[in-house]
Design a protein around this motif. Structure first.
Motif, PDB file in Angstrom:
ATOM      1  N   HIS A 120      -0.400   3.770  -4.189  1.00 27.20           N
ATOM      2  CA  HIS A 120      -0.308   2.470  -4.840  1.00 27.20           C
ATOM      3  C   HIS A 120       0.739   2.047  -4.040  1.00 27.20           C
ATOM      4  O   HIS A 120       2.015   2.156  -4.217  1.00 27.20           O
ATOM      5  CB  HIS A 120       0.058   2.315  -6.295  1.00 27.20           C
ATOM      6  CG  HIS A 120       0.232   1.185  -6.748  1.00 27.20           C
ATOM      7  ND1 HIS A 120      -0.896   0.184  -7.015  1.00 27.20           N
ATOM      8  CD2 HIS A 120       1.217   0.439  -7.330  1.00 27.20           C
ATOM      9  CE1 HIS A 120      -0.436  -0.725  -7.482  1.00 27.20           C
ATOM     10  NE2 HIS A 120       0.851  -0.625  -7.811  1.00 27.20           N
ATOM     11  N   ILE A 121       0.860   0.894  -2.855  1.00 30.82           N
ATOM     12  CA  ILE A 121       1.931   0.138  -2.388  1.00 30.82           C
ATOM     13  C   ILE A 121       1.673  -1.213  -2.740  1.00 30.82           C
ATOM     14  O   ILE A 121       0.796  -1.976  -2.697  1.00 30.82           O
ATOM     15  CB  ILE A 121       1.632   0.469  -0.921  1.00 30.82           C
ATOM     16  CG1 ILE A 121       1.332   1.441  -0.237  1.00 30.82           C
ATOM     17  CG2 ILE A 121       2.553  -0.397  -0.255  1.00 30.82           C
ATOM     18  CD1 ILE A 121       0.991   1.913   0.915  1.00 30.82           C
ATOM     19  N   ASP A 122       2.989  -1.626  -3.384  1.00 35.63           N
ATOM     20  CA  ASP A 122       2.773  -3.142  -4.239  1.00 35.63           C
ATOM     21  C   ASP A 122       4.385  -3.582  -4.242  1.00 35.63           C
ATOM     22  O   ASP A 122       5.481  -2.827  -3.901  1.00 35.63           O
ATOM     23  CB  ASP A 122       2.267  -2.719  -5.442  1.00 35.63           C
ATOM     24  CG  ASP A 122       1.931  -4.018  -6.317  1.00 35.63           C
ATOM     25  OD1 ASP A 122       2.457  -5.007  -5.824  1.00 35.63           O
ATOM     26  OD2 ASP A 122       0.921  -3.890  -7.086  1.00 35.63           O
ATOM     27  N   ARG A 123       4.406  -4.830  -4.308  1.00 34.54           N
ATOM     28  CA  ARG A 123       5.733  -5.604  -4.492  1.00 34.54           C
ATOM     29  C   ARG A 123       6.222  -5.439  -6.275  1.00 34.54           C
ATOM     30  O   ARG A 123       7.374  -5.653  -6.465  1.00 34.54           O
ATOM     31  CB  ARG A 123       5.608  -7.003  -4.522  1.00 34.54           C
ATOM     32  CG  ARG A 123       5.108  -7.227  -3.036  1.00 34.54           C
ATOM     33  CD  ARG A 123       5.949  -6.647  -1.962  1.00 34.54           C
ATOM     34  NE  ARG A 123       7.358  -7.220  -1.782  1.00 34.54           N
ATOM     35  CZ  ARG A 123       7.474  -8.294  -0.954  1.00 34.54           C
ATOM     36  NH1 ARG A 123       6.582  -8.902  -0.560  1.00 34.54           N
ATOM     37  NH2 ARG A 123       8.790  -8.494  -0.930  1.00 34.54           N
ATOM     38  N   HIS A 124       5.543  -4.720  -6.959  1.00 38.01           N
ATOM     39  CA  HIS A 124       5.562  -4.475  -8.512  1.00 38.01           C
ATOM     40  C   HIS A 124       4.606  -3.311  -9.077  1.00 38.01           C
ATOM     41  O   HIS A 124       3.685  -3.428  -8.359  1.00 38.01           O
ATOM     42  CB  HIS A 124       5.782  -5.620  -9.072  1.00 38.01           C
ATOM     43  CG  HIS A 124       4.599  -6.461  -9.071  1.00 38.01           C
ATOM     44  ND1 HIS A 124       3.475  -6.246 -10.082  1.00 38.01           N
ATOM     45  CD2 HIS A 124       4.023  -7.486  -8.509  1.00 38.01           C
ATOM     46  CE1 HIS A 124       2.561  -7.042  -9.936  1.00 38.01           C
ATOM     47  NE2 HIS A 124       2.832  -7.813  -8.743  1.00 38.01           N
ATOM     48  N   ILE A 158      -7.663   6.978  -2.792  1.00 38.20           N
ATOM     49  CA  ILE A 158      -7.707   5.598  -3.078  1.00 38.20           C
ATOM     50  C   ILE A 158      -6.309   5.098  -2.572  1.00 38.20           C
ATOM     51  O   ILE A 158      -5.392   5.470  -2.900  1.00 38.20           O
ATOM     52  CB  ILE A 158      -7.751   5.139  -4.535  1.00 38.20           C
ATOM     53  CG1 ILE A 158      -9.115   5.654  -5.294  1.00 38.20           C
ATOM     54  CG2 ILE A 158      -7.339   3.628  -4.919  1.00 38.20           C
ATOM     55  CD1 ILE A 158      -9.089   5.427  -6.925  1.00 38.20           C
ATOM     56  N   ILE A 159      -6.474   4.306  -1.662  1.00 39.61           N
ATOM     57  CA  ILE A 159      -5.479   3.302  -1.161  1.00 39.61           C
ATOM     58  C   ILE A 159      -5.315   1.889  -1.581  1.00 39.61           C
ATOM     59  O   ILE A 159      -6.239   1.239  -1.461  1.00 39.61           O
ATOM     60  CB  ILE A 159      -5.330   3.493   0.378  1.00 39.61           C
ATOM     61  CG1 ILE A 159      -5.228   4.720   0.846  1.00 39.61           C
ATOM     62  CG2 ILE A 159      -4.030   2.696   0.904  1.00 39.61           C
ATOM     63  CD1 ILE A 159      -5.172   5.073   2.429  1.00 39.61           C
ATOM     64  N   ASN A 160      -4.272   1.715  -2.387  1.00 38.63           N
ATOM     65  CA  ASN A 160      -4.217   0.319  -3.246  1.00 38.63           C
ATOM     66  C   ASN A 160      -3.123  -0.508  -2.804  1.00 38.63           C
ATOM     67  O   ASN A 160      -1.963  -0.075  -2.942  1.00 38.63           O
ATOM     68  CB  ASN A 160      -4.390   0.599  -4.709  1.00 38.63           C
ATOM     69  CG  ASN A 160      -4.368  -0.547  -5.822  1.00 38.63           C
ATOM     70  OD1 ASN A 160      -5.344  -1.506  -5.272  1.00 38.63           O
ATOM     71  ND2 ASN A 160      -3.660  -0.713  -6.568  1.00 38.63           N
ATOM     72  N   LEU A 161      -3.359  -1.489  -2.080  1.00 36.66           N
ATOM     73  CA  LEU A 161      -2.296  -2.437  -1.566  1.00 36.66           C
ATOM     74  C   LEU A 161      -2.224  -4.017  -2.177  1.00 36.66           C
ATOM     75  O   LEU A 161      -3.547  -4.455  -2.451  1.00 36.66           O
ATOM     76  CB  LEU A 161      -2.645  -2.757   0.017  1.00 36.66           C
ATOM     77  CG  LEU A 161      -2.643  -1.581   0.873  1.00 36.66           C
ATOM     78  CD1 LEU A 161      -3.216  -1.904   2.242  1.00 36.66           C
ATOM     79  CD2 LEU A 161      -1.015  -1.098   1.230  1.00 36.66           C
ATOM     80  N   ASP A 162      -1.104  -4.202  -2.572  1.00 38.92           N
ATOM     81  CA  ASP A 162      -1.147  -5.878  -3.062  1.00 38.92           C
ATOM     82  C   ASP A 162      -0.114  -6.358  -2.364  1.00 38.92           C
ATOM     83  O   ASP A 162       1.018  -6.129  -2.202  1.00 38.92           O
ATOM     84  CB  ASP A 162      -0.546  -5.450  -4.637  1.00 38.92           C
ATOM     85  CG  ASP A 162      -0.715  -6.831  -5.228  1.00 38.92           C
ATOM     86  OD1 ASP A 162      -1.264  -7.824  -4.546  1.00 38.92           O
ATOM     87  OD2 ASP A 162      -0.622  -6.750  -6.608  1.00 38.92           O
ATOM     88  N   ILE A 163      -0.354  -7.369  -1.593  1.00 38.05           N
ATOM     89  CA  ILE A 163       0.219  -8.072  -0.430  1.00 38.05           C
ATOM     90  C   ILE A 163       1.186  -8.834  -1.294  1.00 38.05           C
ATOM     91  O   ILE A 163       2.464  -9.279  -0.738  1.00 38.05           O
ATOM     92  CB  ILE A 163      -0.604  -8.822   0.258  1.00 38.05           C
ATOM     93  CG1 ILE A 163      -1.709  -7.948   1.082  1.00 38.05           C
ATOM     94  CG2 ILE A 163       0.036  -9.587   1.197  1.00 38.05           C
ATOM     95  CD1 ILE A 163      -1.185  -7.083   1.975  1.00 38.05           C
ATOM     96  N   ASP A 164       0.760  -9.537  -2.477  1.00 36.62           N
ATOM     97  CA  ASP A 164       1.536 -10.511  -3.302  1.00 36.62           C
ATOM     98  C   ASP A 164       2.323 -11.346  -2.413  1.00 36.62           C
ATOM     99  O   ASP A 164       3.804 -11.471  -2.064  1.00 36.62           O
ATOM    100  CB  ASP A 164       2.676  -9.527  -4.081  1.00 36.62           C
ATOM    101  CG  ASP A 164       2.153  -8.918  -5.045  1.00 36.62           C
ATOM    102  OD1 ASP A 164       1.221  -9.667  -5.553  1.00 36.62           O
ATOM    103  OD2 ASP A 164       2.588  -8.136  -5.564  1.00 36.62           O
ATOM    104  N   VAL A 217     -10.360   1.803   0.076  1.00 39.98           N
ATOM    105  CA  VAL A 217      -9.169   1.029   0.291  1.00 39.98           C
ATOM    106  C   VAL A 217      -9.507  -0.393  -0.694  1.00 39.98           C
ATOM    107  O   VAL A 217     -10.378  -1.069  -0.254  1.00 39.98           O
ATOM    108  CB  VAL A 217      -8.855   0.649   1.704  1.00 39.98           C
ATOM    109  CG1 VAL A 217      -7.681  -0.189   1.869  1.00 39.98           C
ATOM    110  CG2 VAL A 217      -8.815   2.132   2.436  1.00 39.98           C
ATOM    111  N   THR A 218      -8.558  -0.810  -1.348  1.00 39.10           N
ATOM    112  CA  THR A 218      -8.530  -1.881  -2.132  1.00 39.10           C
ATOM    113  C   THR A 218      -7.208  -2.674  -1.601  1.00 39.10           C
ATOM    114  O   THR A 218      -5.932  -2.231  -1.706  1.00 39.10           O
ATOM    115  CB  THR A 218      -8.694  -1.798  -3.456  1.00 39.10           C
ATOM    116  OG1 THR A 218      -7.743  -0.637  -3.976  1.00 39.10           O
ATOM    117  CG2 THR A 218     -10.036  -1.490  -4.053  1.00 39.10           C
ATOM    118  N   ILE A 219      -7.355  -4.030  -1.618  1.00 39.64           N
ATOM    119  CA  ILE A 219      -6.221  -4.924  -1.074  1.00 39.64           C
ATOM    120  C   ILE A 219      -6.380  -6.258  -1.602  1.00 39.64           C
ATOM    121  O   ILE A 219      -7.207  -6.944  -1.818  1.00 39.64           O
ATOM    122  CB  ILE A 219      -6.330  -5.149   0.539  1.00 39.64           C
ATOM    123  CG1 ILE A 219      -6.553  -4.141   1.459  1.00 39.64           C
ATOM    124  CG2 ILE A 219      -5.171  -6.226   0.775  1.00 39.64           C
ATOM    125  CD1 ILE A 219      -6.440  -4.430   2.819  1.00 39.64           C
ATOM    126  N   ALA A 220      -5.259  -6.644  -2.247  1.00 37.89           N
ATOM    127  CA  ALA A 220      -5.143  -7.933  -3.240  1.00 37.89           C
ATOM    128  C   ALA A 220      -4.077  -8.658  -2.542  1.00 37.89           C
ATOM    129  O   ALA A 220      -3.060  -8.363  -2.091  1.00 37.89           O
ATOM    130  CB  ALA A 220      -4.996  -7.721  -4.606  1.00 37.89           C
TER     131      ALA A 220
END
Length: 236
Positions: A58-62, A149-155, A192-195
């Motif tokens: 999980h790679i995220d800004r929060h 699962i690679i989960n990215l949130d660009i925010d 891979v999920t990208i938001a």
């Protein structure tokens, strides 16, 4: 291809409202505006195989977690839900949507006890540095019976100014290059999920940053989303 695409303009801001969900035709890559849809994508891909372990990066800004779930009894497995059923599913109180951007990971954890989460969100200060993320991906080894699962949130709304955005994009590009490598190596057992979270984005500077982030992902992952054409009507 678009799995979901909103047909009417957004009238009021709603943190639990979606504009789009897109999937690559050939690779297990899903791109969305609201991160709450990621859980549905994970379950679709996970159901295609048999695994004894799940690893979430999980790679995220929060951190997207720790919200109340209120799961109704006898709920259908997410993997058996259509995207419309998933979006409309109500909590056990019947007063709000069940799957939210701040509880979808918690729900997944409850349903899969064989889960390991590597949290690289900014809230987790011990692992927030980019070099730590890059080193982890460089040394990543996925076992034969493991689902990744690679989960990215660009925010995008966290980076409204030019210089912080440039720095963020440079670092994200290094991560995306490694995600692409993982896709090639583990294509049959990875999602891979990208938001982008564009429903939180307002103002010309932020929207310009959003477009740049979309182009970055298209370039580094070799995909063609043409997302701005989809999103433009919602920011007039």
């Amino acid at each position: 291809m678009y799995i979901y695409q909103r047909s009417t303009p957004r009238i009021n801001y709603d943190a639990y409202e979606e504009i789009f969900l897109w999937k690559d035709d050939n690779l297990p890559i899903y791109v969305m505006d609201n991160h709450r849809l990621a859980l549905w994508c994970w379950e679709q891909e996970y159901a295609k195989g048999t695994y004894s372990k799940i690893r979430v990066i999980h790679i995220d800004r929060h951190w997207d977690g720790n919200a109340c779930l209120n799961i109704p009894p006898n709920i259908k497995p997410v993997g058996n839900m259509s995207i419309d059923e998933y979006q409309d599913q109500q909590n056990s109180l019947g007063n709000f949507k069940l799957f939210l951007w701040d509880n979808y990971i918690d729900y997944f954890k409850q349903k899969h006890l064989n889960l390991e989460i590597k949290d690289f969100s900014s809230d987790n200060k011990s692992v927030r540095k980019w070099k730590t993320i890059i080193k982890y991906l460089d040394n990543l080894v996925v076992n034969p019976d493991e689902f990744l699962i690679i989960n990215l949130d660009i925010d995008a709304f966290f980076t409204p100014n030019k210089n912080p955005l440039n720095k963020w994009l440079d670092k994200m590009s290094l991560v995306l290059w490694r995600v692409k490598k993982c896709l090639r190596q583990y294509q049959s057992k990875i999602v891979v999920t990208i938001a982008f979270s564009p429903t939180c984005c307002y103002g010309e500077k932020i929207l310009n940053g959003l477009v740049r982030e979309m182009k970055l992902i298209e370039r580094d992952l070799d995909i063609d989303m043409n997302l701005w054409k989809c999103l433009a009507p919602f920011y007039k």
